[in-house]
Design an enzyme around this catalytic site. Sequence first.
Site, PDB file in Angstrom:
ATOM      1  CE1 TYR A 111      63.831  64.660  54.292  1.00 33.03           C
ATOM      2  CE2 TYR A 111      65.479  66.395  53.990  1.00 33.03           C
ATOM      3  CZ  TYR A 111      64.387  65.885  54.667  1.00 33.03           C
ATOM      4  OH  TYR A 111      63.835  66.591  55.723  1.00 33.03           O
TER       5      TYR A 111
ATOM      6  CG  ASP B  40      62.182  61.231  55.129  1.00 34.82           C
ATOM      7  OD1 ASP B  40      60.996  60.948  54.840  1.00 34.82           O
ATOM      8  OD2 ASP B  40      62.486  62.107  55.961  1.00 34.82           O
TER       9      ASP B  40
END
Length: 368
Positions: free
Chosen positions: A160, A199
């Site tokens: 992330y 992400d």
Amino acid sequence: MAGKRTADGDASDPAPKKALTTSSTLASASSVPNNKTMPTNYSFIEKAPSGCCKIVTFNVNSLAASCKKGFKEYVVAEDPDILCLQETKANQPMAFLLSKTQYPHQTWHCSRAKKGYSGTAVFSKIKPLRVTTGFGAEPIDDEGRLITLEFDTFHLVACYVPNAGDKLVRLDRRMVWDDAMRTHIAALEQTKPVIYTGDLNVAHNEIDLARPDTNHRSPGFTDEERTSFSDTLRGATYPRVDVFRHLHPDTRAAAYTYFGYRANCREKTLGWRLDYFVVSEPLLARVAGVVTRNQCYGASDHVPLLLYLRNVEANDDSKCSVETSGTKTESDETKDEPLEAKDELDETKDEPLEAKDKSTDENVAKSE
């Protein structure tokens, strides 16, 4: 300041190949789903191509909240071989989230910087050879953003990536992270090719978001972040490939993986493509397809993204097959940890995504 990237991508990107054709990836903007809750019928989920592993990445924007909105039902229907989660916001491993029988190899990396923030987790049916969390350097590791797993024929880097933050207050930290990641991936590539997923908090080119004209100094679309991602793709040993954009060079709205909660962005198809599978070029021949699960919105402000990776030849003992027996690995260390009594999760969005919620009137005023 770095020059602005265009929608044409890098000149060094490999030529597009034929993709696994699905309605979810090739739909026009007018036909992209705009539901705000998770489906109740998952009959649209197709079987994986024969001889392929299914790897899913999903920013869940708080596991505690996502589980109340259909996350578990989606996982049961999708049944991935490897599931990579971001923004878990878990303060410790949620020991009973998914069955250890189905996913015997579970790894968590929780934020130590503050409670209810960031966090990653990976669930695998396939036994990893080795698992590590973080880069091994403070303070860059204190937000629980990185898990690296070594399998027989590749490394999986699930992360992330930090957002540049409101008013770009964390842009310098983001650039430090990107440099560390390039070094990390390059070191792994000395032994095996890499799948870099999660992400990644960047819309690489103008085609990757609905409102490029009003977002050039917004977190996730700054020249600095986009150029940095180009540097990551350029690679050290050999190029790396943004799989979705390689297979679907012209897809716009159906590529978006993030829709902010404000200003009715989902209904208006005002999204960003922030979630990726990037592979070392030698792995590209094994990619059977990539699918954006456009229908699966509502458990989070992101939708899942999945990669089909072909197994190596059946007579090769490094075939990507489900292996659950053997000695305990680092990924098994949290199996018996109890579920915390209360998750103490911050119900607001992680700071980076508050910053990148491009749904104010200023940023949604123009149509695609």
